[in-house]
Scaffold this motif. Sequence first.
Motif, PDB file in Angstrom:
ATOM      1  N   PHE A  68       0.675  -1.126  -0.371  1.00 40.58           N
ATOM      2  CA  PHE A  68       0.364   0.258   0.108  1.00 40.58           C
ATOM      3  C   PHE A  68       0.965   1.357   0.248  1.00 40.58           C
ATOM      4  O   PHE A  68       0.252   2.461  -0.459  1.00 40.58           O
ATOM      5  N   PHE A  69       1.991   1.295   1.188  1.00 42.30           N
ATOM      6  CA  PHE A  69       2.634   2.141   1.186  1.00 42.30           C
ATOM      7  C   PHE A  69       3.732   2.646  -0.143  1.00 42.30           C
ATOM      8  O   PHE A  69       4.167   3.831  -0.957  1.00 42.30           O
ATOM      9  N   ALA A  70       3.988   1.639  -0.844  1.00 41.00           N
ATOM     10  CA  ALA A  70       3.986   1.006  -2.033  1.00 41.00           C
ATOM     11  C   ALA A  70       4.153   2.193  -2.670  1.00 41.00           C
ATOM     12  O   ALA A  70       3.636   3.104  -3.768  1.00 41.00           O
ATOM     13  N   TYR A  71       2.616   1.897  -3.660  1.00 47.15           N
ATOM     14  CA  TYR A  71       1.158   2.214  -4.217  1.00 47.15           C
ATOM     15  C   TYR A  71       0.921   3.822  -3.777  1.00 47.15           C
ATOM     16  O   TYR A  71       0.912   4.174  -4.579  1.00 47.15           O
ATOM     17  N   TYR A  72       1.540   4.241  -2.378  1.00 47.37           N
ATOM     18  CA  TYR A  72       0.288   5.754  -2.611  1.00 47.37           C
ATOM     19  C   TYR A  72       2.207   6.465  -2.960  1.00 47.37           C
ATOM     20  O   TYR A  72       1.748   7.232  -2.983  1.00 47.37           O
ATOM     21  N   SER A  73       3.193   5.709  -2.283  1.00 48.43           N
ATOM     22  CA  SER A  73       4.593   6.138  -3.154  1.00 48.43           C
ATOM     23  C   SER A  73       4.547   6.220  -4.505  1.00 48.43           C
ATOM     24  O   SER A  73       5.126   7.783  -4.885  1.00 48.43           O
ATOM     25  N   ARG A  74       4.246   5.775  -5.032  1.00 48.90           N
ATOM     26  CA  ARG A  74       4.068   5.905  -6.475  1.00 48.90           C
ATOM     27  C   ARG A  74       3.412   6.634  -7.042  1.00 48.90           C
ATOM     28  O   ARG A  74       3.307   6.940  -7.877  1.00 48.90           O
ATOM     29  N   LEU A  75       1.901   6.185  -6.761  1.00 49.52           N
ATOM     30  CA  LEU A  75       0.888   6.986  -7.437  1.00 49.52           C
ATOM     31  C   LEU A  75       0.477   8.883  -6.895  1.00 49.52           C
ATOM     32  O   LEU A  75       0.253   9.475  -7.997  1.00 49.52           O
ATOM     33  N   GLY A  76       0.719   9.197  -5.598  1.00 53.59           N
ATOM     34  CA  GLY A  76       0.560   9.982  -4.975  1.00 53.59           C
ATOM     35  C   GLY A  76       1.710  10.911  -6.050  1.00 53.59           C
ATOM     36  O   GLY A  76       1.407  11.506  -6.082  1.00 53.59           O
ATOM     37  N   SER A  77       3.077  10.285  -5.603  1.00 50.19           N
ATOM     38  CA  SER A  77       4.037  11.405  -6.606  1.00 50.19           C
ATOM     39  C   SER A  77       4.015  11.015  -7.453  1.00 50.19           C
ATOM     40  O   SER A  77       3.842  12.621  -8.696  1.00 50.19           O
ATOM     41  N   TRP A  78       3.178  10.110  -8.393  1.00 40.35           N
ATOM     42  CA  TRP A  78       2.471  10.201  -9.234  1.00 40.35           C
ATOM     43  C   TRP A  78       1.833  10.916 -10.504  1.00 40.35           C
ATOM     44  O   TRP A  78       2.103  11.727 -11.591  1.00 40.35           O
ATOM     45  N   ASN A  79       0.773  11.389  -9.257  1.00 36.88           N
ATOM     46  CA  ASN A  79      -0.193  12.398 -10.019  1.00 36.88           C
ATOM     47  C   ASN A  79       0.350  13.903  -9.709  1.00 36.88           C
ATOM     48  O   ASN A  79       0.477  14.709 -10.345  1.00 36.88           O
ATOM     49  N   VAL A  80       1.160  13.344  -9.064  1.00 38.14           N
ATOM     50  CA  VAL A  80       1.602  15.433  -8.584  1.00 38.14           C
ATOM     51  C   VAL A  80       2.159  15.592  -9.938  1.00 38.14           C
ATOM     52  O   VAL A  80       1.762  16.751 -10.195  1.00 38.14           O
TER      53      VAL A  80
END
Length: 307
Positions: free
Chosen positions: A276-288
């Motif tokens: 989950f946290f790897a996913y958010y690190s990826r998708l959160g930063s990706w979206n920004v």
Amino acid sequence: MVADNSRKPKISFAATYASSAFSACFAELCTIPFDTAKVRLQLQRVAVVGGDVMALPKYRGMVGTVATVAREEGLFSLWRGIAAGLHRQCVYGGLRISLYEPIKTLYVGNDFVGDVPLYKKIAAGLTTGAFAITIANPTDLVKVRLQSEGRLPPGVPRRYSGALNAYSTIVRKEGVKALWTGYGANVTRNSVVNAAELASYDQVKQTLLKIPGFKDNVGTHLLSGLGAGFFAVCIGSPVDVIKSRMMGNSGAYRNTIDCLVKTLTNEGPMAFYKGFFAYYSRLGSWNVIMFLTFEQAKKFMRGLESK
């Protein structure tokens, strides 16, 4: 991407597509190490020994996974699958983002005035996500296959030498239809995540712009992108886990439902939030990164077309 854009000169669909594809590719290039870590965590299963279930310890958390992959396979292995990832974003990223506004307009009508209802934004996101991934599924499959190569035991030859070789090998050994392996999980995942990303970005940005002091600038885009990433991860993580498992080891499951049932039965519901946290690190930063770049790319294209 929201109602205030009507005050600005519109840009052509070609310019919007180019801006979308460029922004998605740039975000992919910056964040694929997190995606590689996410895929490894999602494909990592539990071992059953003597009736006791214990977690395999090789990958632990996003930072630990990135460090392990870099140490054991080399730093550049974190970018394994980047060619297929860029193929994917040129097609999937370009289509899903550039089609969002036209589809949203189709759903509300050309004469609509005011704030578009959230459910119609969600409907537009679901539609463009499903359409785009239907075309781009082969690129997604190849990216996941390449990212999972590092899990093979030492001495075992790699299945693919690169993205183009992967496409041809899959078609030759498994047939053209195999390029759409995991399509059921993938179309579900991508339509849901796309709706969560685009509709939440649209809604958050629209809400912020109504608050005194907020303007259509980098700060607003940053907050909107963080919100889009958070909602996308919370909603999309379960289907993303299933998608990764179907594409990474399709022989272990008969279909999407079989993958869901086996994962739930053998590992419990929290398995759907593995990485989950790897996913958010990826998708959160990706979206920004993507939304910040997209807004600036549109501004650049608008300037070019107005000359």
